[in-house]
Design a protein around this motif. Structure first.
Motif, PDB file in Angstrom:
ATOM      1  N   VAL A 135      -5.255  76.376 -45.185  1.00  0.00           N
ATOM      2  CA  VAL A 135      -6.623  75.887 -45.319  1.00  0.00           C
ATOM      3  C   VAL A 135      -7.226  76.315 -46.665  1.00  0.00           C
ATOM      4  N   GLN A 136      -7.734  75.327 -47.414  1.00  0.00           N
ATOM      5  CA  GLN A 136      -8.417  75.596 -48.675  1.00  0.00           C
ATOM      6  C   GLN A 136      -9.932  75.515 -48.503  1.00  0.00           C
ATOM      7  N   GLU A 137     -10.373  74.531 -47.741  1.00  0.00           N
ATOM      8  CA  GLU A 137     -11.800  74.352 -47.484  1.00  0.00           C
ATOM      9  C   GLU A 137     -11.997  73.983 -46.024  1.00  0.00           C
ATOM     10  N   CYS A 138     -13.122  74.431 -45.468  1.00  0.00           N
ATOM     11  CA  CYS A 138     -13.447  74.119 -44.080  1.00  0.00           C
ATOM     12  C   CYS A 138     -14.936  73.814 -44.010  1.00  0.00           C
ATOM     13  N   ASN A 139     -15.304  72.562 -43.874  1.00  0.00           N
ATOM     14  CA  ASN A 139     -16.696  72.135 -43.898  1.00  0.00           C
ATOM     15  C   ASN A 139     -17.103  71.571 -42.541  1.00  0.00           C
ATOM     16  N   TRP A 140     -17.960  72.324 -41.841  1.00  0.00           N
ATOM     17  CA  TRP A 140     -18.434  71.896 -40.529  1.00  0.00           C
ATOM     18  C   TRP A 140     -19.675  71.025 -40.669  1.00  0.00           C
ATOM     19  N   SER A 141     -19.960  70.258 -39.624  1.00  0.00           N
ATOM     20  CA  SER A 141     -21.200  69.492 -39.571  1.00  0.00           C
ATOM     21  C   SER A 141     -22.381  70.466 -39.569  1.00  0.00           C
ATOM     22  N   ALA A 142     -23.592  69.971 -39.738  1.00  0.00           N
ATOM     23  CA  ALA A 142     -24.769  70.814 -39.928  1.00  0.00           C
ATOM     24  C   ALA A 142     -24.934  71.875 -38.845  1.00  0.00           C
ATOM     25  N   GLU A 143     -24.476  71.573 -37.625  1.00  0.00           N
ATOM     26  CA  GLU A 143     -24.678  72.501 -36.516  1.00  0.00           C
ATOM     27  C   GLU A 143     -23.736  73.702 -36.573  1.00  0.00           C
ATOM     28  N   ALA A 203     -21.913  66.547 -29.157  1.00  0.00           N
ATOM     29  CA  ALA A 203     -20.839  65.564 -29.250  1.00  0.00           C
ATOM     30  C   ALA A 203     -20.666  65.051 -30.662  1.00  0.00           C
ATOM     31  N   SER A 204     -21.712  65.190 -31.500  1.00  0.00           N
ATOM     32  CA  SER A 204     -21.646  64.672 -32.875  1.00  0.00           C
ATOM     33  C   SER A 204     -20.949  65.636 -33.827  1.00  0.00           C
ATOM     34  N   GLU A 205     -20.555  66.786 -33.316  1.00  0.00           N
ATOM     35  CA  GLU A 205     -19.933  67.803 -34.163  1.00  0.00           C
ATOM     36  C   GLU A 205     -18.621  67.293 -34.762  1.00  0.00           C
ATOM     37  N   HIS A 206     -18.378  67.656 -36.014  1.00  0.00           N
ATOM     38  CA  HIS A 206     -17.102  67.349 -36.649  1.00  0.00           C
ATOM     39  C   HIS A 206     -16.841  68.381 -37.742  1.00  0.00           C
ATOM     40  N   VAL A 207     -15.624  68.410 -38.225  1.00  0.00           N
ATOM     41  CA  VAL A 207     -15.253  69.335 -39.293  1.00  0.00           C
ATOM     42  C   VAL A 207     -14.259  68.641 -40.210  1.00  0.00           C
ATOM     43  N   VAL A 208     -14.362  68.937 -41.487  1.00  0.00           N
ATOM     44  CA  VAL A 208     -13.434  68.407 -42.481  1.00  0.00           C
ATOM     45  C   VAL A 208     -12.674  69.583 -43.086  1.00  0.00           C
ATOM     46  N   LEU A 209     -11.365  69.544 -42.945  1.00  0.00           N
ATOM     47  CA  LEU A 209     -10.490  70.588 -43.490  1.00  0.00           C
ATOM     48  C   LEU A 209      -9.683  70.039 -44.653  1.00  0.00           C
ATOM     49  N   LYS A 210      -9.610  70.825 -45.713  1.00  0.00           N
ATOM     50  CA  LYS A 210      -8.726  70.494 -46.822  1.00  0.00           C
ATOM     51  C   LYS A 210      -7.623  71.542 -46.854  1.00  0.00           C
ATOM     52  N   ALA A 211      -6.386  71.116 -46.870  1.00  0.00           N
ATOM     53  CA  ALA A 211      -5.270  72.058 -46.793  1.00  0.00           C
ATOM     54  C   ALA A 211      -4.107  71.578 -47.649  1.00  0.00           C
ATOM     55  N   HIS A 212      -3.246  72.523 -48.006  1.00  0.00           N
ATOM     56  CA  HIS A 212      -2.022  72.167 -48.723  1.00  0.00           C
ATOM     57  C   HIS A 212      -0.822  72.715 -47.962  1.00  0.00           C
ATOM     58  N   GLY A 213       0.327  72.129 -48.210  1.00  0.00           N
ATOM     59  CA  GLY A 213       1.525  72.474 -47.462  1.00  0.00           C
ATOM     60  C   GLY A 213       2.092  73.833 -47.791  1.00  0.00           C
ATOM     61  N   GLY A 214       2.605  74.505 -46.762  1.00  0.00           N
ATOM     62  CA  GLY A 214       3.257  75.799 -46.936  1.00  0.00           C
ATOM     63  C   GLY A 214       4.694  75.737 -46.453  1.00  0.00           C
ATOM     64  N   ARG A 215       5.113  76.763 -45.739  1.00  0.00           N
ATOM     65  CA  ARG A 215       6.499  76.841 -45.283  1.00  0.00           C
ATOM     66  C   ARG A 215       6.755  75.867 -44.142  1.00  0.00           C
ATOM     67  N   ARG A 216       7.973  75.419 -44.049  1.00  0.00           N
ATOM     68  CA  ARG A 216       8.379  74.541 -42.957  1.00  0.00           C
ATOM     69  C   ARG A 216       8.830  75.387 -41.767  1.00  0.00           C
ATOM     70  N   PHE A 217       8.812  74.757 -40.597  1.00  0.00           N
ATOM     71  CA  PHE A 217       9.215  75.481 -39.407  1.00  0.00           C
ATOM     72  C   PHE A 217       9.943  74.558 -38.453  1.00  0.00           C
ATOM     73  N   ARG A 218      10.605  75.175 -37.478  1.00  0.00           N
ATOM     74  CA  ARG A 218      11.244  74.453 -36.389  1.00  0.00           C
ATOM     75  C   ARG A 218      10.492  74.783 -35.113  1.00  0.00           C
ATOM     76  N   ILE A 219      10.183  73.779 -34.300  1.00  0.00           N
ATOM     77  CA  ILE A 219       9.453  73.970 -33.057  1.00  0.00           C
ATOM     78  C   ILE A 219      10.410  74.459 -31.972  1.00  0.00           C
ATOM     79  N   LEU A 220      10.073  75.595 -31.356  1.00  0.00           N
ATOM     80  CA  LEU A 220      10.909  76.154 -30.306  1.00  0.00           C
ATOM     81  C   LEU A 220      10.471  75.684 -28.923  1.00  0.00           C
ATOM     82  N   SER A 221       9.174  75.663 -28.695  1.00  0.00           N
ATOM     83  CA  SER A 221       8.658  75.215 -27.402  1.00  0.00           C
ATOM     84  C   SER A 221       7.229  74.730 -27.585  1.00  0.00           C
TER      85      SER A 221
END
Length: 229
Positions: free
Chosen positions: A50-58, A65-83
């Motif tokens: 996560v580089q930036e995390c911008n929430w709605s005014a609240e 119900a109108s709540e939302h968030v905008v996240l800006k992110a860049h890629g890191g390490r890869r992984f394998r899903i175990l479960s």
């Protein structure tokens, strides 16, 4: 919703309750996981930092119900899903999908399971409701699906030698997940990544044949055999 940014980052807009909960947890941690394709055991993914995390005014604690968030992110390490697990975030709401993962490193060059091999051994069979791996036991024969290194032990990263595609090895016990890799001990020494092998239908040798093969293996490694004494 997500879209690519001009600087190579990705921008995510979260509106659903499950995704808002994900953002609440990701913000203090500084990262979250993104599956590449369908979220399932053995599948690949990547850590989004996560580089930036911008929430709605609240803000992140708002129940509206109108709540939302905008996240800006860049890629890191890869992984394998175990479960994969599901966690309820509200009544009649889609669940938040959580996963246990194994981070991939350069060591995967030595033993990379591969999605096909993982699925072959770990997916439940419709007829028995159990996986092939859960039934594997000492004495079962396995055939190499491709060239595979043989490690000194289940926990070791030291490869003592390798086996070529088509070579048959014999399990010396049940498989176990070690640091995210499905490993199985083999006779006479060492361990291999089970995902690189398949079940073998070859006829098992009798005790005398197996004893002779083990003694020959010892001699090739310069060991004095003490078996049967």
């Amino acid at each position: 919703q997500s879209k690519a940014s001009g600087d190579g980052s990705a921008v995510f807009k979260f509106v659903e309750p499950r995704h808002l909960e994900l953002a609440r947890r990701a913000q203090p941690l500084g990262h979250f996981g993104v599956a590449e394709g369908k979220l399932k055991s053995g599948g690949p993914g990547i850590i989004a930092k996560v580089q930036e995390c911008n929430w709605s005014a609240e803000g992140p604690d708002a129940p509206h119900a109108s709540e939302h968030v905008v996240l800006k992110a860049h890629g890191g390490r890869r992984f394998r899903i175990l479960s994969v697990q599901k966690e309820e975030v509200g009544k009649e709401k889609k669940p938040l999908l959580m996963a246990s993962v194994q981070l991939l490193t350069d060591r995967d060059v030595l033993r990379g399971a591969g999605e096909d091999g993982w699925s072959y051994w770990m997916e439940k069979q419709p007829s028995t409701d159990s996986s092939k791996a859960s039934k594997l036991k000492a004495g079962d024969s396995l055939v190499a699906e491709q060239g595979a290194p043989v490690f000194a032990s289940m926990e070791s990263w030291t490869a003592t030698h390798s086996v070529a595609k088509g070579i048959i090895v014999v399990a010396d016990g049940p498989p176990r997940i070690v640091e995210g890799y499905l490993m199985v001990p083999i006779l006479p020494y060492g361990a291999v990544e089970l995902s690189l092998f398949r079940e073998s239908e070859a006829e098992m040798p009798d005790e005398d044949q197996l004893q002779g093969a083990l003694e020959k293996f010892d001699q090739n490694l310069g060991r004095a055999s003490k078996r049967g004494k």
